[in-house]
Design an enzyme around this catalytic site. Structure first.
Site, PDB file in Angstrom:
ATOM      1  CG  ASN A   1      -1.849   1.280   1.150  1.00  0.00           C
ATOM      2  OD1 ASN A   1      -1.516   2.519   1.435  1.00  0.00           O
ATOM      3  ND2 ASN A   1      -3.179   1.070   0.891  1.00  0.00           N
TER       4      ASN A   1
ATOM      5  CB  SER B   1      -6.044   1.434  -4.670  1.00  0.00           C
ATOM      6  OG  SER B   1      -6.295   3.032  -4.442  1.00  0.00           O
ATOM      7  CD  GLU B   2      -5.625   3.976   1.088  1.00  0.00           C
ATOM      8  OE1 GLU B   2      -4.925   3.305   0.253  1.00  0.00           O
ATOM      9  OE2 GLU B   2      -5.429   5.102   1.596  1.00  0.00           O
ATOM     10  CG  ASN B   3      -9.941   3.793  -3.917  1.00  0.00           C
ATOM     11  OD1 ASN B   3      -8.568   3.165  -3.546  1.00  0.00           O
ATOM     12  ND2 ASN B   3     -10.424   4.016  -4.966  1.00  0.00           N
TER      13      ASN B   3
ATOM     14  CB  SER C   1     -10.328  -1.906   1.267  1.00  0.00           C
ATOM     15  OG  SER C   1      -9.128  -1.307   0.984  1.00  0.00           O
TER      16      SER C   1
END
Lengths: 230, 218
Positions: free
Chosen positions: B22, B45-47, B87
Site C-alpha cells: 500500500n 489502493s484502500e478505496n 479493504s
C-alpha cells in the site's frame, strides 16, 4: 411490493430537518448525485451526514455545505473542500473525524446487526479519547459502535426492481456498506432492469437491504484528479 | 541530498517478489515507478482495489476507476475490486506486506503525526490510522526537515498523533534510519551528506554503529 420511484425528489420526499444520512462514495467517485441535488433543492437543514469525504466546493456534499444544510459531518478525509475547512475551523460545523477503516466497519456492523467491534486504529491518539479500550493478546483495541442512520443514499451501476444492486469498479467503495446500514436505503442506479436480468452470483447488495430505487439522470461523474500517463 | 524520486527509488529496494503493498499519497506513490523489472508486486489502493495499474493514456480516463489519491488509474490482469470494509479488513488482518506513507513528524519511539495541525489545517486521517495500527512493515517517506528547516525526526511528536510505536524505518532526503529501542539508528547516508549534517538536522536521539555507508542506486 413496489420499491421503484420515479426520481430523486420522490425518493427523498420524507427526509426531514435533523435527519442522519449516510452518503456513499469515495471522493466524487460513486456518489449519489441525483439524491444530493434533490436534497439541495429541498433545502432541508440540520442534517448529520456520514460520508468518507465532504465533496469539493462546488460538487457532491460541498453543495449541501455551501447552503449550510449540515449540522454535523462524520468523515475520514475532508482535504479537498475549502468551505468545509472554513466552517470547521470557525466552529459553525460539528465534525467527527473517523479513521477510514473504522468508518467503513461502523457501517458494516450496522448492516450485520452487530452493535460494536474492536479495532486498533486510533489507539494512543485523540480518536481514542473517551472510548473503551480492551486488550486482546497484549495489544490494545478501541471499541467502536455501529452507526445508527435514518437514511442511506447510495449509487449503484445496475439495479433491478427488487433492489438488488451491482456497483462498478472503485465506485463500489462505501456504497454496499451504507446500503446495508440505515433504516431506509435509497439507491440510485444508472440502469434499472427487471428481476432476472442480473446474474444472481454477481449481485453485491441483496435487495432485502434496499427499500427504494430509481434510475438516476445525467450523471456528471466529475473527476477530481485527472491523471494520465506521459 | 536525494530528490523525491530518489527517495522513492531507495524505498523500492525494500520490495520483494509477491509483496502486496500500500503506497500513500505523495512521495510513496512514486515508489510504483521503481518496481524492478520482472518482480511481481501487487499494489493495494484502500478505496477498494488490488492490482493497481499505471495512469491511463489521455482520453481513456474512467471516473469510476480511481486510486486513494482520487487520481484516475487503470487495472492490470488479475485486478480485483472490493468494498472499503474488506479493504481495511485485509489491512487490519495484516495481509499487506509493506506500507509506505508520508509524515509530518516521527518520534524516536516510532510515533507518527501526519493528519492535523491544530487551528490551521484539518484534512482528516483518511486511512492512515488504520494502516499504521495494523501494518507489520511500515516505511515513512519524507523530507528530513520541514519547510522552515526544522527537524521532523523528534524526541516526541508535537502534533496530534496518527499512531504510536509503529514506525520501524524512515527514508528521507538525507538518510535511511531504523527506529529502535535506542532511538533513530542511522544506517545509510545520501551521497555526499555527512553524519554531522544528519545529526544537526535530527532532534531525537540519533546513533550509529561503526561506518555509515552511502546509499547505492543501480
Amino acid at each position: 411490493m413496489n420499491k421503484v420511484f420515479n426520481n430523486a425528489a420522490e425518493a427523498i420526499a420524507d427526509i426531514t430537518d435533523g435527519s442522519t444520512l449516510m452518503l456513499g462514495g469515495f471522493g466524487l467517485c460513486g456518489i449519489p448525485e441525483n439524491c444530493i441535488a434533490a436534497l439541495v433543492a429541498k433545502g432541508i437543514k440540520n442534517l448529520t451526514c456520514i460520508s468518507n469525504n465532504a465533496g469539493v466546493d462546488d460538487f457532491g456534499i460541498g453543495l449541501l455545505l455551501k447552503q449550510k444544510q449540515l449540522k454535523k459531518m462524520i468523515a475520514s478525509y475532508v482535504g479537498e473542500n475549502a468551505e468545509f475547512e472554513k466552517q470547521l475551523l470557525s466552529g459553525e460545523l460539528d465534525v467527527e473525524l473517523v479513521p477510514q477503516g473504522t468508518l467503513a466497519t461502523r457501517c458494516m456492523a450496522a448492516g450485520y446487526g452487530m452493535p460494536a467491534f474492536f479495532t486498533p486504529a486510533g489507539v494512543g491518539t485523540e480518536v481514542a479519547e473517551g472510548k473503551e479500550t480492551r486488550e486482546f493478546e497484549g495489544k490494545p483495541y478501541l471499541m467502536e459502535y455501529a452507526f445508527d442512520a435514518d437514511f442511506s443514499l447510495v449509487k449503484a451501476w445496475k439495479g433491478d426492481t427488487f433492489g438488488n444492486l451491482i456497483y462498478k469498479e472503485t465506485a463500489r467503495n462505501f456504497n454496499p456498506l451504507m446500503a446495508m446500514a440505515a433504516k431506509i436505503t435509497i439507491a440510485e442506479v444508472e440502469e434499472l432492469v427487471q428481476p432476472g436480468e442480473l446474474n444472481p452470483g454477481e449481485i453485491h447488495t441483496p435487495g432485502i437491504y434496499v427499500q427504494r430505487i430509481f434510475k438516476g439522470k445525467k450523471y456528471e461523474k466529475r473527476i477530481e484528479q485527472r491523471t494520465v500517463r506521459n | 541530498m536525494l530528490d523525491k524520486n530518489q527517495i522513492a527509488q531507495r524505498i523500492a529496494k525494500e520490495l520483494k517478489d509477491g509483496y502486496y503493498v500500500n503506497l500513500g499519497i505523495g512521495i510513496p506513490t512514486l515508489v510504483a515507478n521503481y518496481i524492478p523489472e520482472g518482480m511481481n508486486v501487487i499494489l493495494q489502493s484502500e478505496n477498494g482495489l488490488l492490482g493497481m495499474g499505471p495512469f491511463p493514456v489521455s482520453g481513456k480516463e474512467d471516473p469510476d476507476l480511481i486510486n486513494a489519491g482520487k487520481q484516475t488509474i487503470t487495472t492490470i490482469p488479475g485486478s480485483v475490486f472490493f468494498d472499503s470494509a474488506m479493504s481495511f479488513g485485509m489491512i487490519r488482518a495484516g495481509k499487506i506486506d509493506l506500507t509506505v506513507l508520508g509524515a509530518m513528524e516521527v518520534s524516536e519511539k516510532g510515533d507518527i503525526a501526519s493528519w492535523k495541525i491544530p487551528g490551521k489545517m484539518v484534512k482528516g486521517m483518511g486511512g492512515a490510522m488504520d494502516l499504521v495500527a495494523s501494518a507489520k512493515n511500515i516505511i515513512v517517506a519524507m523530507m528530513h526537515t520541514n519547510s522552515n528547516g526544522y527537524p521532523k525526526l523528534l524526541r516526541k511528536c508535537t502534533l496530534p498523533l496518527t499512531g504510536i510505536n509503529c514506525i520501524k524505518k524512515i527514508v528521507t532526503d538525507l538518510a535511511v534510519l531504523n527506529v529502535t529501542e535506542k532511538g533513530f539508528q542511522l544506517v545509510e547516508r545520501a551521497p555526499g551528506v555527512s553524519i554531522e549534517e544528519i545529526k544537526n538536522k535530527t532532534e531525537g536521539n540519533l546513533y550509529y554503529n561503526g561506518e555509515v555507508p552511502e546509499m547505492k542506486f543501480n
